[in-house]
Design a protein around this motif. Structure first.
Motif, PDB file in Angstrom:
ATOM      1  N   ARG A  22       0.835  -1.209   0.000  1.00 15.97           N
ATOM      2  CA  ARG A  22       0.000   0.000   0.000  1.00 15.97           C
ATOM      3  C   ARG A  22       0.869   1.258   0.000  1.00 15.97           C
ATOM      4  O   ARG A  22       0.609   2.204  -0.734  1.00 15.97           O
ATOM      5  N   GLY A  23       1.900   1.242   0.847  1.00 20.99           N
ATOM      6  CA  GLY A  23       2.758   2.413   0.940  1.00 20.99           C
ATOM      7  C   GLY A  23       3.544   2.658  -0.333  1.00 20.99           C
ATOM      8  O   GLY A  23       3.628   3.792  -0.822  1.00 20.99           O
ATOM      9  N   MET A  24       4.113   1.605  -0.878  1.00 16.43           N
ATOM     10  CA  MET A  24       4.896   1.759  -2.106  1.00 16.43           C
ATOM     11  C   MET A  24       4.002   2.179  -3.274  1.00 16.43           C
ATOM     12  O   MET A  24       4.412   2.993  -4.105  1.00 16.43           O
ATOM     13  N   ALA A  25       2.792   1.647  -3.334  1.00 14.43           N
ATOM     14  CA  ALA A  25       1.862   2.037  -4.398  1.00 14.43           C
ATOM     15  C   ALA A  25       1.517   3.520  -4.287  1.00 14.43           C
ATOM     16  O   ALA A  25       1.445   4.218  -5.304  1.00 14.43           O
ATOM     17  N   ALA A  26       1.337   3.995  -3.064  1.00 16.14           N
ATOM     18  CA  ALA A  26       1.026   5.416  -2.874  1.00 16.14           C
ATOM     19  C   ALA A  26       2.197   6.286  -3.321  1.00 16.14           C
ATOM     20  O   ALA A  26       2.005   7.312  -3.982  1.00 16.14           O
ATOM     21  N   VAL A  27       3.419   5.893  -2.970  1.00 18.03           N
ATOM     22  CA  VAL A  27       4.596   6.658  -3.392  1.00 18.03           C
ATOM     23  C   VAL A  27       4.680   6.683  -4.912  1.00 18.03           C
ATOM     24  O   VAL A  27       4.859   7.742  -5.522  1.00 18.03           O
ATOM     25  N   LYS A  31       1.128   9.903  -4.449  1.00 18.73           N
ATOM     26  CA  LYS A  31       0.282  10.228  -3.291  1.00 18.73           C
ATOM     27  C   LYS A  31       1.079  10.023  -2.003  1.00 18.73           C
ATOM     28  O   LYS A  31       0.735   9.191  -1.158  1.00 18.73           O
ATOM     29  N   ALA A  32       2.144  10.806  -1.870  1.00 18.51           N
ATOM     30  CA  ALA A  32       3.076  10.636  -0.759  1.00 18.51           C
ATOM     31  C   ALA A  32       2.394  10.737   0.602  1.00 18.51           C
ATOM     32  O   ALA A  32       2.752  10.008   1.527  1.00 18.51           O
ATOM     33  N   ALA A  33       1.431  11.617   0.732  1.00 20.74           N
ATOM     34  CA  ALA A  33       0.748  11.781   2.018  1.00 20.74           C
ATOM     35  C   ALA A  33       0.046  10.498   2.442  1.00 20.74           C
ATOM     36  O   ALA A  33      -0.089  10.225   3.641  1.00 20.74           O
ATOM     37  N   HIS A  34      -0.381   9.697   1.478  1.00 20.70           N
ATOM     38  CA  HIS A  34      -1.069   8.436   1.780  1.00 20.70           C
ATOM     39  C   HIS A  34      -0.090   7.291   2.012  1.00 20.70           C
ATOM     40  O   HIS A  34      -0.503   6.191   2.375  1.00 20.70           O
ATOM     41  N   ALA A  35       1.194   7.531   1.806  1.00 19.53           N
ATOM     42  CA  ALA A  35       2.199   6.471   1.943  1.00 19.53           C
ATOM     43  C   ALA A  35       2.774   6.360   3.344  1.00 19.53           C
ATOM     44  O   ALA A  35       3.177   5.276   3.762  1.00 19.53           O
ATOM     45  N   VAL A  36       2.809   7.450   4.070  1.00 17.32           N
ATOM     46  CA  VAL A  36       3.512   7.485   5.354  1.00 17.32           C
ATOM     47  C   VAL A  36       2.936   6.490   6.357  1.00 17.32           C
ATOM     48  O   VAL A  36       3.684   5.713   6.969  1.00 17.32           O
ATOM     49  N   GLU A  37       1.641   6.488   6.541  1.00 14.00           N
ATOM     50  CA  GLU A  37       1.030   5.611   7.554  1.00 14.00           C
ATOM     51  C   GLU A  37       1.247   4.130   7.249  1.00 14.00           C
ATOM     52  O   GLU A  37       1.720   3.386   8.117  1.00 14.00           O
ATOM     53  N   ALA A  58      11.255   3.832   0.670  1.00 14.87           N
ATOM     54  CA  ALA A  58       9.978   4.352   0.184  1.00 14.87           C
ATOM     55  C   ALA A  58       9.464   5.452   1.115  1.00 14.87           C
ATOM     56  O   ALA A  58       8.943   6.477   0.662  1.00 14.87           O
ATOM     57  N   LEU A  59       9.639   5.256   2.427  1.00 14.22           N
ATOM     58  CA  LEU A  59       9.232   6.271   3.393  1.00 14.22           C
ATOM     59  C   LEU A  59      10.038   7.553   3.184  1.00 14.22           C
ATOM     60  O   LEU A  59       9.486   8.657   3.230  1.00 14.22           O
ATOM     61  N   ALA A  60      11.329   7.407   2.938  1.00 13.54           N
ATOM     62  CA  ALA A  60      12.173   8.574   2.677  1.00 13.54           C
ATOM     63  C   ALA A  60      11.690   9.321   1.433  1.00 13.54           C
ATOM     64  O   ALA A  60      11.643  10.557   1.424  1.00 13.54           O
ATOM     65  N   GLN A  61      11.331   8.586   0.393  1.00 10.81           N
ATOM     66  CA  GLN A  61      10.817   9.223  -0.818  1.00 10.81           C
ATOM     67  C   GLN A  61       9.522   9.981  -0.520  1.00 10.81           C
ATOM     68  O   GLN A  61       9.316  11.087  -1.016  1.00 10.81           O
ATOM     69  N   ALA A  62       8.658   9.376   0.295  1.00 10.80           N
ATOM     70  CA  ALA A  62       7.405  10.049   0.654  1.00 10.80           C
ATOM     71  C   ALA A  62       7.693  11.326   1.431  1.00 10.80           C
ATOM     72  O   ALA A  62       7.131  12.389   1.132  1.00 10.80           O
TER      73      ALA A  62
END
Length: 124
Positions: A22-27, A31-37, A58-62
């Motif tokens: 989910r996080g990687m797909a958001a990045v 949609k970086a804001a949706h990736a953090v959580e 991926a978190l760093a990219q977000a």
């Protein structure tokens, strides 16, 4: 999202995979804001170094996309230092960290990060 409640009853590794996906797909979809959580959730569930490093990158990219450069640099630093991470991932994390450190006005630290990236790249 609907995926989180459905994943609650699954084994830890499956929940980790869903959160990471989910996080990687958001990045990747901008949609970086949706990736953090979900990426932070994945970090709490992932046990192996390879997936932990990928989640941190991926978190760093977000964080970078959100303008949270200090948090991005910290995540890249953690990714590069993750035991069990792939050498190529450590190199990529250190390279990205180097650019973040240059932007933050830390050229000496950036040079050290770039050297680690080159060392890991040469070892591949």
């Amino acid at each position: 999202t609907q995926a989180a409640p459905l994943a609650a009853g699954l084994p830890r590794e499956k929940r980790a995979g869903i959160a990471l996906g989910r996080g990687m797909a958001a990045v990747l979809s901008g949609k970086a804001a949706h990736a953090v959580e979900p990426l932070n959730q994945a970090l709490g569930l992932v046990d192996d170094g390879v997936r932990k490093a990928k989640a941190l990158m991926a978190l760093a990219q977000a964080y970078a996309a959100l303008g949270r450069t200090q948090q991005a640099a910290a995540a890249w630093q953690r990714a590069a230092a993750t035991p069990g991470a792939l050498r190529s991932d450590r190199a990529a994390a250190d390279e990205s960290l180097g650019y973040a450190l240059i932007a933050a006005g830390n050229p000496a630290e950036a040079e050290a990060a770039f050297r680690r990236a080159l060392d890991d790249s040469a070892a591949n």
